[in-house]
Design a protein around this motif. Sequence first.
Motif, PDB file in Angstrom:
ATOM      1  N   SER A  92      -7.402  -3.104   6.503  1.00 49.63           N
ATOM      2  CA  SER A  92      -8.270  -4.268   6.374  1.00 49.63           C
ATOM      3  C   SER A  92      -8.024  -4.972   5.034  1.00 49.63           C
ATOM      4  O   SER A  92      -6.925  -5.445   4.776  1.00 49.63           O
ATOM      5  N   MET A  93      -9.016  -5.029   4.148  1.00 53.11           N
ATOM      6  CA  MET A  93      -8.803  -5.620   2.833  1.00 53.11           C
ATOM      7  C   MET A  93      -7.640  -4.934   2.119  1.00 53.11           C
ATOM      8  O   MET A  93      -6.870  -5.575   1.394  1.00 53.11           O
ATOM      9  N   GLY A  94      -7.506  -3.622   2.335  1.00 48.69           N
ATOM     10  CA  GLY A  94      -6.393  -2.891   1.730  1.00 48.69           C
ATOM     11  C   GLY A  94      -5.045  -3.400   2.196  1.00 48.69           C
ATOM     12  O   GLY A  94      -4.058  -3.371   1.453  1.00 48.69           O
ATOM     13  N   GLY A  95      -4.972  -3.880   3.450  1.00 48.56           N
ATOM     14  CA  GLY A  95      -3.735  -4.468   3.950  1.00 48.56           C
ATOM     15  C   GLY A  95      -3.418  -5.779   3.266  1.00 48.56           C
ATOM     16  O   GLY A  95      -2.250  -6.092   3.000  1.00 48.56           O
ATOM     17  N   ALA A  96      -4.454  -6.570   2.970  1.00 47.69           N
ATOM     18  CA  ALA A  96      -4.252  -7.821   2.231  1.00 47.69           C
ATOM     19  C   ALA A  96      -3.762  -7.527   0.817  1.00 47.69           C
ATOM     20  O   ALA A  96      -2.883  -8.229   0.285  1.00 47.69           O
ATOM     21  N   ILE A  97      -4.307  -6.473   0.208  1.00 43.62           N
ATOM     22  CA  ILE A  97      -3.860  -6.071  -1.129  1.00 43.62           C
ATOM     23  C   ILE A  97      -2.404  -5.618  -1.089  1.00 43.62           C
ATOM     24  O   ILE A  97      -1.601  -5.965  -1.968  1.00 43.62           O
ATOM     25  N   ALA A  98      -2.039  -4.852  -0.058  1.00 44.10           N
ATOM     26  CA  ALA A  98      -0.655  -4.376   0.074  1.00 44.10           C
ATOM     27  C   ALA A  98       0.322  -5.542   0.192  1.00 44.10           C
ATOM     28  O   ALA A  98       1.419  -5.519  -0.388  1.00 44.10           O
ATOM     29  N   GLN A  99      -0.055  -6.575   0.950  1.00 46.97           N
ATOM     30  CA  GLN A  99       0.809  -7.756   1.082  1.00 46.97           C
ATOM     31  C   GLN A  99       0.982  -8.450  -0.259  1.00 46.97           C
ATOM     32  O   GLN A  99       2.088  -8.858  -0.618  1.00 46.97           O
ATOM     33  N   MET A 100      -0.103  -8.603  -1.005  1.00 46.92           N
ATOM     34  CA  MET A 100      -0.013  -9.234  -2.323  1.00 46.92           C
ATOM     35  C   MET A 100       0.789  -8.379  -3.283  1.00 46.92           C
ATOM     36  O   MET A 100       1.577  -8.880  -4.092  1.00 46.92           O
ATOM     37  N   PHE A 101       0.614  -7.049  -3.202  1.00 48.91           N
ATOM     38  CA  PHE A 101       1.388  -6.154  -4.065  1.00 48.91           C
ATOM     39  C   PHE A 101       2.870  -6.338  -3.807  1.00 48.91           C
ATOM     40  O   PHE A 101       3.676  -6.395  -4.741  1.00 48.91           O
ATOM     41  N   TYR A 102       3.246  -6.437  -2.533  1.00 47.96           N
ATOM     42  CA  TYR A 102       4.662  -6.647  -2.222  1.00 47.96           C
ATOM     43  C   TYR A 102       5.158  -7.960  -2.817  1.00 47.96           C
ATOM     44  O   TYR A 102       6.274  -8.033  -3.343  1.00 47.96           O
ATOM     45  N   ARG A 103       4.351  -9.000  -2.735  1.00 48.42           N
ATOM     46  CA  ARG A 103       4.775 -10.287  -3.268  1.00 48.42           C
ATOM     47  C   ARG A 103       5.097 -10.192  -4.763  1.00 48.42           C
ATOM     48  O   ARG A 103       6.088 -10.750  -5.226  1.00 48.42           O
ATOM     49  N   ASP A 104       4.256  -9.495  -5.509  1.00 44.22           N
ATOM     50  CA  ASP A 104       4.418  -9.450  -6.963  1.00 44.22           C
ATOM     51  C   ASP A 104       5.305  -8.311  -7.451  1.00 44.22           C
ATOM     52  O   ASP A 104       5.905  -8.422  -8.523  1.00 44.22           O
ATOM     53  N   PHE A 105       5.398  -7.223  -6.661  1.00 41.58           N
ATOM     54  CA  PHE A 105       6.175  -6.052  -7.090  1.00 41.58           C
ATOM     55  C   PHE A 105       7.034  -5.514  -5.943  1.00 41.58           C
ATOM     56  O   PHE A 105       6.922  -4.332  -5.582  1.00 41.58           O
TER      57      PHE A 105
END
Length: 260
Positions: free
Chosen positions: A91-104
């Motif tokens: 859920s929200m953790g999946g959105a965080i994972a996508q953003m993490f991939y974008r930046d790192f």
Amino acid sequence: MAKGAISLRYVLEGTGHDVVLIHGLGQRLEDWDVQKEALVNNGYRVLTFDLRGHGESEWTAEEVNIRTYAHDLNRLLCQLSIDRAHLVGLSMGGAIAQMFYRDFPEKVQTLVLAATFSYFPENMKQSSLESRLSYIDQGKMEELAELIARRSFTENAPIELIENMKKTIADNHLAAYRGSMIASINADSREYLAEIEVPVLIIVGEGDLTTPLACSQYLHQHIKNSRLVVIPEARHMLTQERPDSFNRELLQFLREMRER
């Protein structure tokens, strides 16, 4: 402590390739216990942690967005000397994972996006905000927790799962939950889905009412190296209601990545 850094509660357990489990809005690291046990028993080192403002992690009054949580995770990985990991976000953790991939991106081996989304359409965003904020701003977290828990499981789910989720949500700090909810609802990864190069497993409950199947289908259509798995007889909390099915798909995916 670096600017913006915050104290996070975490547990690191097992040996082997690193897997990071990122929980959803209003949850805490214990909500991954069944997945953590399965992963550790299959030869992985597993990091679980409370997002800022959740569980026993610190919260500040500053405004947050999804990038805030992704950078919290990056600082934690640096602290633990974890250079690269499989990220599993619910859920929200999946959105965080996508953003993490974008930046790192160099720190991500694979992504598992569970019961999550790339964005919420404006009508869905507004209705969700209005309905939840009315409870939060009146201090009615127990009533909101009841609503969320009932929607997150099928009618046949064991009552103890529903009661446990109700308690977890109701125990949230009001301001932290409010800020985290707004950050989650405003998350939008559409512009960089095509940039994702690592293998991705997208997994969702067939009857999910919170992040409906269409959200996962959109992710699958826009992430080129992705696989979509739909778990029958499950709603949003498929990790708890159908843990055997979820764990089987997760372990199979990770096993395939290991054998490449």
